[in-house]
Design an enzyme around this catalytic site. Structure first.
Site, mmCIF file in Angstrom:
data_model
loop_
_atom_site.group_PDB
_atom_site.id
_atom_site.type_symbol
_atom_site.label_atom_id
_atom_site.label_comp_id
_atom_site.label_asym_id
_atom_site.label_seq_id
_atom_site.Cartn_x
_atom_site.Cartn_y
_atom_site.Cartn_z
ATOM 1 C CE LYS A 1 25.631 100.105 -9.139
ATOM 2 N NZ LYS A 1 24.932 99.403 -10.260
ATOM 3 C CB SER B 1 29.565 100.017 -7.180
ATOM 4 O OG SER B 1 28.571 99.547 -8.064
ATOM 5 C CG HIS C 1 18.383 102.430 -3.055
ATOM 6 N ND1 HIS C 1 18.889 101.157 -2.908
ATOM 7 C CD2 HIS C 1 18.424 102.705 -4.388
ATOM 8 C CE1 HIS C 1 19.222 100.687 -4.103
ATOM 9 N NE2 HIS C 1 18.946 101.590 -5.008
#
Length: 308
Positions: free
Chosen positions: A60, A151, A121
């Site tokens: 995010k 987020s 990620h």
């Protein structure tokens, strides 16, 4: 990829079984969802081609935005070409091993010819060594901790495969302790920052992208050794604005059905602003977080901004 392949992929998600919130399992000290941890040897062994491009972020932090910018740059700003398939199919998510029949990132990559754009990620120490050995170009995007956490919190609420986030006041402590999927935000941003010059990493800041998107698009263009005319750059800036992307069905994740993403809780693309954290933190929470942040980031001159 063809429209038929795209439809088949979406339909496969609808048919997916055993969708549930995957628990976290540590891999070399980093908490990863069980479907990633259980397939770690295969992920770790992935061998990229030297022409592959890696887009790395903490979850995010502007991942989808960057993926769309890169795809448009590589296709001369052609919006139609970049709507050929959903984001997850155009830019495979390296470590995802979702429940079948959803194809894993490695499955998608095995069917694509280089050069490929790959998303991860993973913190830098878990990225397969082949990316560094083959000197693959990398783009890393970092977002200020407070907005990133907000987020991520809303994403964890709506994504029914992510661990249950729990209440906001408890989530703050999970974030500070690095007890979320993909681990500590602090270690993540510091790891890529430390290696940015030795490993050919273009280090971008979400706040800079919001403040002056054209400047940052041009930085990405140069990193990719491209030279596009001004009108194409202008078109890419417009096509990757938050509002346009939020309405783009190939980028806004509305192709993921409700059993996985519950859009009644939160849209995937929620606000896309800098400073929304101020609508979530109490004054006391902000003070506590800032004091902890100063301790963890002491000696690291990474120019994060919580407002622009």
């Amino acid at each position: 990829m063809s429209g038929e392949e795209s439809i088949s992929y979406t339909e496969s998600i609808h048919r997916a079984k055993n969708i549930y919130r995957f628990p976290l399992i540590p891999v070399r000290g980093i908490p990863l969802m069980s479907h990633i941890a259980n397939n770690w040897d295969e992920i770790c062994a992935f061998q990229p081609h030297p022409s592959d491009l890696l887009i790395a972020t903490y979850p995010k932090a502007g991942t989808t935005w960057t993926q769309e910018i890169v795809d448009l740059l590589l296709h001369n700003g052609d919006a139609d070409v970049c709507r050929r398939a959903p984001t997850v199919q155009r830019v495979p998510f390296l470590e995802i091993f979702a429940p079948q029949p959803i194809p894993s990132g490695l499955e998608l990559l095995s069917k694509m010819d280089p050069p490929r754009v790959i998303k991860t990620h993973l913190p830098i120490q878990l990225v397969p060594k082949g990316f560094w050995e083959n000197k693959c170009k990398t783009i890393y995007v970092a977002r200020n901790a407070k907005d990133n956490m907000v987020s991520y919190f809303h994403f964890d609420r709506m994504n029914q495969t992510q661990p249950e986030p729990g209440p906001w006041d408890g989530y703050i402590h999970k974030f500070m302790k690095g007890e979320l999927g993909w681990g500590s935000w602090y270690d993540h941003v510091k790891g890529y920052w430390k290696e940015r010059q030795t490993r050919n990493i273009l280090y971008l800041f979400y706040e800079d992208m919001k403040e002056n998107p054209r400047r940052e698009v041009e930085r990405v263009m140069r990193h990719l050794d491209l030279l596009l005319p001004d009108d194409v750059i202008s078109r890419i800036v417009e096509l990757t604005s938050f509002q346009v992307m939020k309405e783009n069905p190939m980028a806004n994740y509305t192709f993921i059905p409700k059993p996985i993403f519950d859009f009644s809780i939160s849209p995937f693309m929620r606000k896309g602003v800098v400073g929304d954290w101020s609508n979530h933190f109490t004054a006391e929470q902000s003070k506590m977080f800032d004091e902890d942040y100063e301790r963890k980031m002491e000696g690291w001159n990474i120019p994060f901004r919580t407002q622009i």
